[in-house]
Design a protein around this motif. Structure first.
Motif, PDB file in Angstrom:
ATOM      1  N   ASN A  91      -5.885   3.726   5.198  1.00  0.00           N
ATOM      2  CA  ASN A  91      -6.363   4.930   4.521  1.00  0.00           C
ATOM      3  C   ASN A  91      -6.244   4.828   3.009  1.00  0.00           C
ATOM      4  O   ASN A  91      -6.907   5.559   2.287  1.00  0.00           O
ATOM      5  CB  ASN A  91      -5.593   6.158   5.013  1.00  0.00           C
ATOM      6  CG  ASN A  91      -5.917   6.446   6.458  1.00  0.00           C
ATOM      7  OD1 ASN A  91      -7.072   6.487   6.848  1.00  0.00           O
ATOM      8  ND2 ASN A  91      -4.887   6.609   7.256  1.00  0.00           N
ATOM      9  N   SER A  92      -5.375   3.976   2.521  1.00  0.00           N
ATOM     10  CA  SER A  92      -5.246   3.752   1.078  1.00  0.00           C
ATOM     11  C   SER A  92      -5.474   2.272   0.794  1.00  0.00           C
ATOM     12  O   SER A  92      -5.217   1.424   1.642  1.00  0.00           O
ATOM     13  CB  SER A  92      -3.870   4.195   0.572  1.00  0.00           C
ATOM     14  OG  SER A  92      -2.844   3.451   1.188  1.00  0.00           O
ATOM     15  N   MET A  93      -5.944   1.984  -0.368  1.00  0.00           N
ATOM     16  CA  MET A  93      -6.272   0.602  -0.727  1.00  0.00           C
ATOM     17  C   MET A  93      -5.003  -0.225  -0.951  1.00  0.00           C
ATOM     18  O   MET A  93      -4.091   0.217  -1.631  1.00  0.00           O
ATOM     19  CB  MET A  93      -7.113   0.567  -2.004  1.00  0.00           C
ATOM     20  CG  MET A  93      -8.507   1.142  -1.841  1.00  0.00           C
ATOM     21  SD  MET A  93      -9.506   0.220  -0.668  1.00  0.00           S
ATOM     22  CE  MET A  93      -9.620  -1.367  -1.475  1.00  0.00           C
ATOM     23  N   PRO A  94      -4.970  -1.434  -0.376  1.00  0.00           N
ATOM     24  CA  PRO A  94      -3.841  -2.323  -0.671  1.00  0.00           C
ATOM     25  C   PRO A  94      -3.947  -2.849  -2.101  1.00  0.00           C
ATOM     26  O   PRO A  94      -5.021  -2.835  -2.694  1.00  0.00           O
ATOM     27  CB  PRO A  94      -4.003  -3.453   0.350  1.00  0.00           C
ATOM     28  CG  PRO A  94      -5.425  -3.419   0.761  1.00  0.00           C
ATOM     29  CD  PRO A  94      -5.900  -2.007   0.577  1.00  0.00           C
ATOM     30  N   SER A  95      -2.846  -3.319  -2.628  1.00  0.00           N
ATOM     31  CA  SER A  95      -2.849  -3.864  -3.990  1.00  0.00           C
ATOM     32  C   SER A  95      -3.748  -5.088  -4.089  1.00  0.00           C
ATOM     33  O   SER A  95      -4.320  -5.355  -5.134  1.00  0.00           O
ATOM     34  CB  SER A  95      -1.426  -4.188  -4.446  1.00  0.00           C
ATOM     35  OG  SER A  95      -0.829  -5.137  -3.575  1.00  0.00           O
TER      36      SER A  95
ATOM     37  N   TYR B  11       0.843  -1.192   0.000  1.00  0.00           N
ATOM     38  CA  TYR B  11       0.000   0.000   0.000  1.00  0.00           C
ATOM     39  C   TYR B  11       0.878   1.242   0.000  1.00  0.00           C
ATOM     40  O   TYR B  11       2.036   1.204   0.376  1.00  0.00           O
ATOM     41  CB  TYR B  11      -0.980   0.007   1.168  1.00  0.00           C
ATOM     42  CG  TYR B  11      -0.403   0.246   2.548  1.00  0.00           C
ATOM     43  CD1 TYR B  11      -0.830   1.328   3.309  1.00  0.00           C
ATOM     44  CD2 TYR B  11       0.531  -0.618   3.121  1.00  0.00           C
ATOM     45  CE1 TYR B  11      -0.343   1.545   4.594  1.00  0.00           C
ATOM     46  CE2 TYR B  11       1.019  -0.412   4.396  1.00  0.00           C
ATOM     47  CZ  TYR B  11       0.582   0.671   5.135  1.00  0.00           C
ATOM     48  OH  TYR B  11       1.070   0.877   6.400  1.00  0.00           O
ATOM     49  N   GLY B  12       0.287   2.326  -0.447  1.00  0.00           N
ATOM     50  CA  GLY B  12       1.013   3.593  -0.509  1.00  0.00           C
ATOM     51  C   GLY B  12       0.336   4.653   0.338  1.00  0.00           C
ATOM     52  O   GLY B  12      -0.624   4.371   1.047  1.00  0.00           O
ATOM     53  N   PRO B  13       0.837   5.887   0.267  1.00  0.00           N
ATOM     54  CA  PRO B  13       0.275   6.974   1.064  1.00  0.00           C
ATOM     55  C   PRO B  13      -1.187   7.227   0.724  1.00  0.00           C
ATOM     56  O   PRO B  13      -1.617   6.873  -0.367  1.00  0.00           O
ATOM     57  CB  PRO B  13       1.133   8.172   0.680  1.00  0.00           C
ATOM     58  CG  PRO B  13       2.262   7.659  -0.132  1.00  0.00           C
ATOM     59  CD  PRO B  13       1.927   6.285  -0.585  1.00  0.00           C
ATOM     60  N   PRO B  14      -1.937   7.802   1.630  1.00  0.00           N
ATOM     61  CA  PRO B  14      -1.511   8.320   2.936  1.00  0.00           C
ATOM     62  C   PRO B  14      -1.403   7.202   3.971  1.00  0.00           C
ATOM     63  O   PRO B  14      -2.211   6.291   4.001  1.00  0.00           O
ATOM     64  CB  PRO B  14      -2.628   9.294   3.305  1.00  0.00           C
ATOM     65  CG  PRO B  14      -3.840   8.741   2.642  1.00  0.00           C
ATOM     66  CD  PRO B  14      -3.352   8.099   1.368  1.00  0.00           C
ATOM     67  N   TYR B  15      -0.380   7.298   4.811  1.00  0.00           N
ATOM     68  CA  TYR B  15      -0.142   6.293   5.827  1.00  0.00           C
ATOM     69  C   TYR B  15      -0.714   6.685   7.192  1.00  0.00           C
ATOM     70  O   TYR B  15      -0.804   5.856   8.084  1.00  0.00           O
ATOM     71  CB  TYR B  15       1.353   6.016   5.965  1.00  0.00           C
ATOM     72  CG  TYR B  15       1.977   5.390   4.736  1.00  0.00           C
ATOM     73  CD1 TYR B  15       1.598   4.124   4.314  1.00  0.00           C
ATOM     74  CD2 TYR B  15       2.941   6.059   3.998  1.00  0.00           C
ATOM     75  CE1 TYR B  15       2.165   3.526   3.204  1.00  0.00           C
ATOM     76  CE2 TYR B  15       3.520   5.469   2.881  1.00  0.00           C
ATOM     77  CZ  TYR B  15       3.128   4.207   2.491  1.00  0.00           C
ATOM     78  OH  TYR B  15       3.691   3.626   1.382  1.00  0.00           O
ATOM     79  N   LEU B  16      -1.029   7.953   7.365  1.00  0.00           N
ATOM     80  CA  LEU B  16      -1.546   8.429   8.654  1.00  0.00           C
ATOM     81  C   LEU B  16      -3.030   8.735   8.565  1.00  0.00           C
ATOM     82  O   LEU B  16      -3.497   9.184   7.525  1.00  0.00           O
ATOM     83  CB  LEU B  16      -0.803   9.699   9.081  1.00  0.00           C
ATOM     84  CG  LEU B  16       0.645   9.513   9.508  1.00  0.00           C
ATOM     85  CD1 LEU B  16       1.295  10.858   9.746  1.00  0.00           C
ATOM     86  CD2 LEU B  16       0.745   8.656  10.757  1.00  0.00           C
ATOM     87  N   PRO B  17      -3.764   8.585   9.628  1.00  0.00           N
ATOM     88  CA  PRO B  17      -3.369   7.971  10.900  1.00  0.00           C
ATOM     89  C   PRO B  17      -3.341   6.449  10.784  1.00  0.00           C
ATOM     90  O   PRO B  17      -3.948   5.882   9.890  1.00  0.00           O
ATOM     91  CB  PRO B  17      -4.477   8.419  11.859  1.00  0.00           C
ATOM     92  CG  PRO B  17      -5.676   8.570  10.995  1.00  0.00           C
ATOM     93  CD  PRO B  17      -5.166   9.035   9.656  1.00  0.00           C
TER      94      PRO B  17
END
Length: 142
Positions: free
Chosen positions: A108-112, A36-42
């Motif tokens: 917060n972001s979709m995994p592959s 997965y990529g950004p956003p990583y927070l929170p």
């Protein structure tokens, strides 16, 4: 001098010694990983604290199988790519250490790929495999 060993036991002794000297079986588990990529927070583990990320960017979100109601937060795993549907996708001999910072179900972001054992940061995923694949089979050890 002592008594010589009975013939059967003297033949068995070298085999028994070699068995005892063999390396112990692996304590690793196998599973799957995506990225997965950004956003990583929170994150589910440490909220919006930017200090939670290791300097080398080797971190992951845990899937349901290892989430353990949040007890996996902060756990470190050695991870190695075993295989992929794409031939030669794994970097041979490469093992990385990742720390669990998030829960895959709440990213917060979709995994592959959904439903994997771990969802690795793009940096971690790229160290053990080609970025052109979305899902790999892994071996991981706490």
């Amino acid at each position: 001098m002592g008594k010589p060993l009975p013939l059967g036991l003297s033949n068995l002794l070298p085999w028994l010694l070699s068995f005892l000297l063999l390396p112990s079986p692996s304590l690793a588990d196998v599973g799957t990983a995506s990225f997965y990529g950004p956003p990583y927070l929170p994150t589910a583990c440490y909220g919006s604290d930017e200090g939670q990320f290791p300097a080398d960017n080797l971190y992951a979100a845990s899937g349901e199988g290892i989430w353990d109601n949040g007890a996996s937060c902060g756990r470190e795993y050695l991870v190695r790519c075993l295989s992929s549907a794409t031939p030669d996708a794994c970097v041979d001999g490469q093992t990385i250490q990742v720390v669990i910072l998030d829960h895959a179900a709440t990213l917060n972001s979709m995994p592959s790929t959904n439903g994997t054992t771990m969802v690795l940061s793009t940096t971690a995923f790229g160290m053990i495999t080609q970025q052109s694949v979305e899902l790999i089979n892994i071996e991981f050890t706490p």
